[in-house]
Design a protein around this motif. Sequence first.
Motif, PDB file in Angstrom:
ATOM      1  N   THR A 189     128.871 -24.179 -35.074  1.00  0.00           N
ATOM      2  CA  THR A 189     129.645 -24.010 -34.010  1.00  0.00           C
ATOM      3  C   THR A 189     131.095 -24.139 -34.162  1.00  0.00           C
ATOM      4  N   HIS A 193     133.242 -21.243 -32.383  1.00  0.00           N
ATOM      5  CA  HIS A 193     134.192 -21.414 -31.377  1.00  0.00           C
ATOM      6  C   HIS A 193     135.631 -20.768 -31.877  1.00  0.00           C
ATOM      7  N   LYS A 425     124.175 -23.422 -24.185  1.00  0.00           N
ATOM      8  CA  LYS A 425     125.482 -23.202 -24.706  1.00  0.00           C
ATOM      9  C   LYS A 425     126.522 -23.857 -24.033  1.00  0.00           C
ATOM     10  N   ARG A 428     126.724 -27.435 -24.690  1.00  0.00           N
ATOM     11  CA  ARG A 428     127.474 -27.642 -25.952  1.00  0.00           C
ATOM     12  C   ARG A 428     128.683 -27.688 -25.794  1.00  0.00           C
ATOM     13  N   ASP A 878     120.430 -20.070 -27.013  1.00  0.00           N
ATOM     14  CA  ASP A 878     121.425 -20.682 -27.835  1.00  0.00           C
ATOM     15  C   ASP A 878     120.731 -20.833 -29.094  1.00  0.00           C
ATOM     16  N   ARG A 882     124.518 -17.386 -34.351  1.00  0.00           N
ATOM     17  CA  ARG A 882     125.370 -16.970 -33.415  1.00  0.00           C
ATOM     18  C   ARG A 882     124.951 -15.625 -32.843  1.00  0.00           C
TER      19      ARG A 882
END
Length: 888
Positions: A189, A193, A425, A428, A878, A882
């Motif tokens: 994550t 990000h 997603k 999150r 999700d 990725r």
Amino acid sequence: MSEAEELPPGYPHEWEADVVLSDGRVAHVRPIRPDDTEAIHRFHEAQSEQSIYLRFFAPIKRLSDKDVHRFTHVDYADRVALVMYVRDDLVGIGRFDRLTPGGPVAEVAFNVSDHHQGRGIGSVLLEHLADIGREGGVTRFVADVLPQNRKMIGVFRDAGFEVSHEFDDGVIAVSFDIEPTEASRAVRTSREHRSEVRSMRAVLHPESVAVVGVSRRPSTIGRAFFDDIVAGGFTGRVYPVNNAADPGTLINGHPAVASVRDIEGGVDLAVVAVVADEVLGIVDECADAGVKALVVASEGFAETGTEGRALQHELLVRARHYGMRVLGPTSFGLINNDPQTRLNASIASAEHLPEFGSLGLFSQSGGLGIALLASARRRGLGISTFASAGNRVDISGNDLMQYWTEDENTTVVGLYLETMGNPRKFTRIARKLALSKPVIVVKSGTGQHAIPQGHRVRLTHERPETFGQMLRQSGVIRVDNAHQLFDVAQLLVSQPLPRGDRVAVVTNNNALGSLAADAVTARGLRVVHGPVTVSAEALTEEFREVVEHALAQEDVDALVACFIPPVADIDPEVVDAVGAAVAGHEKPCVATFLGMRGVTPGAGVPSYPMPEDAVRALAAAVRYAQWRRRDQGERVRLDGLDRTRAAAVVEAALAREPRGADLTREQVEEVLGAYGIEVWPVVPVHSDAEAVKAYQKLRGSVVLKATSPLLQHQPGRGWVRTGLRHPKAVGAAYRDLEALIDPLGADGIALQRMAPDGVPVEVNSVEDPLFGPVVGFGVAGLPIDLLGDEAHRFPPLTDVDIAELTTSIKAAPLLDGYRGAMPVNQRALHDLVARVSMLADDHPELAHVRLNPVMAHQDGIEVLGASIRVAPAPTRADAERRTLLADV
């Protein structure tokens, strides 16, 4: 190539994915194919001698045809290989080969292009291979790595897996379990990000912009975009593109070019405002010019029907092939008010454009987005950034939230959503963002009205209350309309968060004070000071003193100030006096000054037409502050779960019934047992003699019950006989129950040990195509069936989520010892919910899991009944690997 003719047997389309690399550009990952042969030769020939030696442990100048054939011809089960392309260039290869056919251990290897090192390619390939391996039953990866190959060792080490090393004969033997861990998920994550933040910076902070489709006529869309960019004072370079432009043509004082290709030095961002049929050609031109992102304002895509949807899909495929992000189509543009950028790439003219401020806005609707900007300007709310997504083929609110998490200019976020493409997603990212910045959401379309064409599918099981529970779990502030969004935003951008729910009310009008106090109480807040009413003719200084005194009270967390002028308009001195008093305290104030709405200039106090509006905004801020201060909990992780055992049962059931099936009682017990959930045995009986015989084996106190589905929703009709302690009583109960159900055409009677007295509850999960698993909880029977008293949460869950799930239903007092009853064992109940949530999260094939009844009592819980339906797994939006969501 024709995929129908040339794709190898068993080619897994579901492994294809577009990904954002660490530099923010887009690449494509897919399974290897035989037609990758020439690309692999070119890839190998371009590699350095060192890279070749590190990969093959030998100086191989050219791969043999036999080797390449072996590399490209795999079975996608025991031998799996992925390739990554950037445009038409092969930039990475990753593969694993099981050590034994169908075995749990596989050898993994990677090869990354020398020219694309440092972009996170190896890390993405490892994520995807690990996820594919887990789906196929692989549990452990091994690899032989030369000691000097530090980059590859770093890929394994930095992925968050627990890696073991052994040095043997000049080679490091690396091995690690590929089951996701807290560390590996955190790494994934975090990388996602950072990549998406960089991707959005390229969209929002371009150094150069080209507007394609700029006419000499001022009334056209393309010309409006261009003129607004120029008028907004964009700090970079801006170019008008008109395919009919001759050398020397000027548009608004800027030299026009006929094609983006003609712009020297390339372009970062292109705004496309041409007819739909010309867009794909413009995308090709933009790719040649090095464009990183597109804002497509053109209409004529999915909102128009089948042909438009096909065109929109091709737009996405082509843009991602070139590594570009897309905002739109049918986008009304984007705005970045940062003084270092000052980009108004929208059709919001200067009179509608808010000043620079700290509110970030996202809107799916273009027209409404412009109205939002105009409303923000009228209220005195400054905007940091704004984006209109239109058909949202690529860039969504999730992308903007990733960016806003790191954007120092943005302190409050507002989103107007019509649909949601990736709820898992969203929750999150929103949860992470809300821990530092308030997120306010207007979600339209939760009723039964049709969804706009060209937008993503509404959630299958969505009900307004369920969607609201998802937002609350994420710490998001849900509002009903755009007015309320700004009501809350103007409080949060100008005032500190309240420390509690204790409110003071100060006014110069009794009726207004009563309205305010009633609104405070109705919203679940507490009036602890006032209402204090000064005379209608009170001077400004007197009103300021009353405000000051209220704010100075230690038991006051927030202030509601209401002032109606005795004559004419509001006196600015009153507004300034309230603002001055509020500025001296770290407590929020909401005000009602007659005739005013917005953030009052200079004073910074948010004003509302009526006290009810002010208190609604204040209550939202209080609830958000409470959520933010609370213990967020830890993700539940339980030991001793046998995922492989459960998966085997599910796979066997689907092999027999590919479209889906209800599991047998034995299969249900096997699946639940793999997750540590024991179901009390139920013994079907077909005569009174069988019932007596079964009782003699069970002994103790038993229950005899009708099991026909026809009777499930007919409570209170005597389908259950409890407390049977003697063979004669069992036989008589069977005959009585059989006589009762036979006339109804129902059959099925079963015997079960009688559970301890307690509260019957239900724990369930449903696999939603977009939400993924949704866990439900409630008191079994009428509370759920008739009153809909059921709470929902969305895995993965924390221990705090589970505690809130069981306490948020209206019937929760029954669990705490209602009217003298013994409270149930909350720890055992929470453990059961955790196991169901993990079961549902691990196995998307579980379409519906229902534990009912579950008897919760003071000593623990007993699962008396359970059912499971399996179905082909939907593709979760999700996943553990990725990927950018494809348009739908």
